[in-house]
Design a protein around this motif. Structure first.
Motif, mmCIF file in Angstrom:
data_model
loop_
_atom_site.group_PDB
_atom_site.id
_atom_site.type_symbol
_atom_site.label_atom_id
_atom_site.label_comp_id
_atom_site.label_asym_id
_atom_site.label_seq_id
_atom_site.Cartn_x
_atom_site.Cartn_y
_atom_site.Cartn_z
ATOM 1 N N MET A 1 0.855 14.119 3.434
ATOM 2 C CA MET A 1 0.230 13.399 4.544
ATOM 3 C C MET A 1 0.857 13.799 5.875
ATOM 4 O O MET A 1 0.173 13.904 6.889
ATOM 5 C CB MET A 1 0.368 11.883 4.337
ATOM 6 C CG MET A 1 -0.244 11.061 5.459
ATOM 7 S SD MET A 1 -0.003 9.295 5.277
ATOM 8 C CE MET A 1 -1.084 8.947 3.915
ATOM 9 N N ARG A 2 2.169 14.042 5.847
ATOM 10 C CA ARG A 2 2.851 14.389 7.093
ATOM 11 C C ARG A 2 2.282 15.675 7.684
ATOM 12 O O ARG A 2 2.065 15.778 8.889
ATOM 13 C CB ARG A 2 4.348 14.533 6.829
ATOM 14 C CG ARG A 2 5.165 14.771 8.081
ATOM 15 C CD ARG A 2 6.639 14.735 7.799
ATOM 16 N NE ARG A 2 7.033 15.822 6.931
ATOM 17 C CZ ARG A 2 8.274 16.017 6.497
ATOM 18 N NH1 ARG A 2 9.211 15.162 6.836
ATOM 19 N NH2 ARG A 2 8.567 17.024 5.712
ATOM 20 N N GLN A 3 2.036 16.682 6.808
ATOM 21 C CA GLN A 3 1.489 17.947 7.273
ATOM 22 C C GLN A 3 0.057 17.783 7.767
ATOM 23 O O GLN A 3 -0.362 18.411 8.746
ATOM 24 C CB GLN A 3 1.539 18.978 6.135
ATOM 25 C CG GLN A 3 2.948 19.323 5.666
ATOM 26 C CD GLN A 3 3.787 19.949 6.769
ATOM 27 O OE1 GLN A 3 3.259 20.651 7.640
ATOM 28 N NE2 GLN A 3 5.087 19.681 6.757
ATOM 29 N N GLN A 4 -0.709 16.929 7.073
ATOM 30 C CA GLN A 4 -2.108 16.717 7.450
ATOM 31 C C GLN A 4 -2.235 16.040 8.810
ATOM 32 O O GLN A 4 -3.172 16.301 9.564
ATOM 33 C CB GLN A 4 -2.811 15.883 6.371
ATOM 34 C CG GLN A 4 -2.953 16.600 5.042
ATOM 35 C CD GLN A 4 -3.508 15.681 3.967
ATOM 36 O OE1 GLN A 4 -3.353 14.467 4.024
ATOM 37 N NE2 GLN A 4 -4.154 16.275 2.972
ATOM 38 N N PHE B 1 -2.085 5.816 13.215
ATOM 39 C CA PHE B 1 -0.832 5.629 12.488
ATOM 40 C C PHE B 1 -0.823 4.307 11.716
ATOM 41 O O PHE B 1 -0.470 4.264 10.537
ATOM 42 C CB PHE B 1 0.339 5.682 13.470
ATOM 43 C CG PHE B 1 1.621 5.111 12.934
ATOM 44 C CD1 PHE B 1 2.376 5.815 12.011
ATOM 45 C CD2 PHE B 1 2.063 3.853 13.345
ATOM 46 C CE1 PHE B 1 3.547 5.282 11.498
ATOM 47 C CE2 PHE B 1 3.237 3.323 12.844
ATOM 48 C CZ PHE B 1 3.979 4.034 11.920
ATOM 49 N N ARG B 2 -1.245 3.238 12.380
ATOM 50 C CA ARG B 2 -1.214 1.923 11.746
ATOM 51 C C ARG B 2 -2.250 1.790 10.625
ATOM 52 O O ARG B 2 -1.999 1.123 9.622
ATOM 53 C CB ARG B 2 -1.417 0.834 12.795
ATOM 54 C CG ARG B 2 -0.243 0.748 13.780
ATOM 55 C CD ARG B 2 -0.403 -0.356 14.804
ATOM 56 N NE ARG B 2 0.730 -0.365 15.731
ATOM 57 C CZ ARG B 2 0.631 -0.188 17.033
ATOM 58 N NH1 ARG B 2 -0.555 -0.001 17.594
ATOM 59 N NH2 ARG B 2 1.704 -0.207 17.802
ATOM 60 N N THR C 1 -0.349 1.331 6.629
ATOM 61 C CA THR C 1 -1.007 0.535 5.588
ATOM 62 C C THR C 1 -0.755 1.113 4.198
ATOM 63 O O THR C 1 -0.630 0.371 3.226
ATOM 64 C CB THR C 1 -2.524 0.472 5.835
ATOM 65 O OG1 THR C 1 -3.037 1.792 5.982
ATOM 66 C CG2 THR C 1 -2.845 -0.329 7.067
ATOM 67 N N VAL C 2 -0.664 2.436 4.120
ATOM 68 C CA VAL C 2 -0.380 3.076 2.832
ATOM 69 C C VAL C 2 1.077 2.862 2.444
ATOM 70 O O VAL C 2 1.390 2.522 1.292
ATOM 71 C CB VAL C 2 -0.688 4.588 2.905
ATOM 72 C CG1 VAL C 2 -0.256 5.285 1.611
ATOM 73 C CG2 VAL C 2 -2.170 4.817 3.149
ATOM 74 N N LEU C 3 1.977 3.041 3.394
ATOM 75 C CA LEU C 3 3.407 2.879 3.117
ATOM 76 C C LEU C 3 3.744 1.457 2.664
ATOM 77 O O LEU C 3 4.600 1.260 1.796
ATOM 78 C CB LEU C 3 4.224 3.227 4.359
ATOM 79 C CG LEU C 3 4.292 4.700 4.766
ATOM 80 C CD1 LEU C 3 5.035 4.841 6.092
ATOM 81 C CD2 LEU C 3 4.972 5.528 3.697
ATOM 82 N N LEU C 4 3.083 0.467 3.268
ATOM 83 C CA LEU C 4 3.432 -0.934 2.997
ATOM 84 C C LEU C 4 2.478 -1.617 2.024
ATOM 85 O O LEU C 4 2.533 -2.828 1.855
ATOM 86 C CB LEU C 4 3.459 -1.722 4.318
ATOM 87 C CG LEU C 4 4.468 -1.247 5.370
ATOM 88 C CD1 LEU C 4 4.444 -2.156 6.576
ATOM 89 C CD2 LEU C 4 5.868 -1.187 4.778
ATOM 90 N N VAL D 1 12.741 5.634 8.187
ATOM 91 C CA VAL D 1 12.886 7.038 8.565
ATOM 92 C C VAL D 1 11.515 7.692 8.727
ATOM 93 O O VAL D 1 11.253 8.399 9.711
ATOM 94 C CB VAL D 1 13.716 7.798 7.507
ATOM 95 C CG1 VAL D 1 13.611 9.304 7.728
ATOM 96 C CG2 VAL D 1 15.178 7.369 7.577
ATOM 97 N N VAL D 2 10.623 7.446 7.764
ATOM 98 C CA VAL D 2 9.280 8.028 7.834
ATOM 99 C C VAL D 2 8.525 7.506 9.055
ATOM 100 O O VAL D 2 7.899 8.275 9.808
ATOM 101 C CB VAL D 2 8.483 7.705 6.554
ATOM 102 C CG1 VAL D 2 7.031 8.173 6.692
ATOM 103 C CG2 VAL D 2 9.128 8.356 5.353
#
Length: 273
Positions: free
Chosen positions: A1-4, A23-24, A29-32, A50-51
């Motif tokens: 996802m970071r590269q995309q 971002f939100r 939403t995916v991270l949390l 960190v992410v």
């Protein structure tokens, strides 16, 4: 996802506001997702932070060797520390759960021999089902700071909530060995200098998930749980005493000093179960 998402963060056609919305909605939403039921550790919080910080720095266009403090970063992006966001989501989920008319069996069910999704032993009493740790976390705070208008009358709870409150009470009594009489006497302003009573008060905060790994109490979260009509009075009482929670004392003494001060500030408002 970071590269995309890198082309999105680096795009000059998108405003910062749009990037933060992306971002939100697509990252945070995916991270949390499902964090309301997580057992959050320092390591998990650190990895998530960190992410998130990395994404925010890319959105602001801050690259090495440029530097920006985390506090400034969050302020400029309208963000808060991730552990605070997770805590707030947990409490929102608790309130949503308590307001819903969900059958008791569904809330307490746990397959035989399996650990619950909250990491709680299946051999706990019925109040500790999949929602156990979270639900029992809510009630100690609301009961310990039960807000009653004008006089000392215990708040009215449903039978289910009474059962859970009693269980949390019994848990902390068993852990500390405090005498029931000493707990009751606190409502009358008699705070016995007893380590068991002091640690009982801290135990309630621990059960309520209001204490971090360093035994620091989140008083802002504590106050936010108070009903709005009483929040001003509760804030004056709690924030007027939290200065007594200092690192030169052990955790039990800190809890005791804040409780005692809270009673002195507003004896009609103080309640300890």
């Amino acid at each position: 996802m970071r590269q995309q998402l890198r082309p999105v963060w680096q795009s000059r056609k998108l405003t910062r506001r749009v990037k933060l919305k992306i971002f939100r909605s697509n990252v945070k939403t995916v991270l949390l997702y499902g964090c309301e039921t997580w057992k959050v550790t320092k390591d998990i919080s650190h990895r998530l932070q960190v992410v998130i910080n990395r994404c925010l720095r890319r959105i602001l266009g801050v690259y090495w060797p440029e530097k920006i403090s985390n506090v400034d970063l969050w302020e400029r992006c309208g963000e808060t520390p991730i552990d605070q966001q997770i805590k707030r989501r947990k409490w929102n989920w608790i309130g949503h759960t308590l307001r819903r008319d969900i059958p008791r069996q569904a809330l307490d069910w746990n397959p035989q021999g399996k650990s619950s999704c909250m990491g709680v032993s299946p051999h706990r009493p019925p109040a500790y089902g999949p929602r156990g740790a979270m639900l029992t976390a809510t009630l100690p705070v609301l009961a310990a700071l039960a807000v009653v208008s004008g006089a000392k009358h215990k708040p009215v709870f449903s039978e289910e909530i009474k059962e859970i409150i009693q269980h949390v009470h019994n848990e902390c009594v068993a852990k500390t060995g405090v005498a029931e009489e000493d707990i009751t006497n606190c409502e009358n302003g008699i705070f016995k200098e007893d380590v068991k009573l002091k640690c009982y008060m801290f135990c309630l905060l621990e059960e309520a998930s209001l204490v971090d790994d360093d035994d620091a109490v989140d008083y802002d979260m504590l106050v936010s749980l108070i009903p709005e009509e009483y929040s001003e009075r509760a804030s004056k009482m709690i924030f007027g005493c939290k200065h007594l929670d200092t690192n030169d004392k052990d955790k039990c003494q800190r809890a005791f000093d804040v409780h005692k001060c809270s009673y002195d500030k507003d004896p009609d408002f103080y309640f300890l179960f």
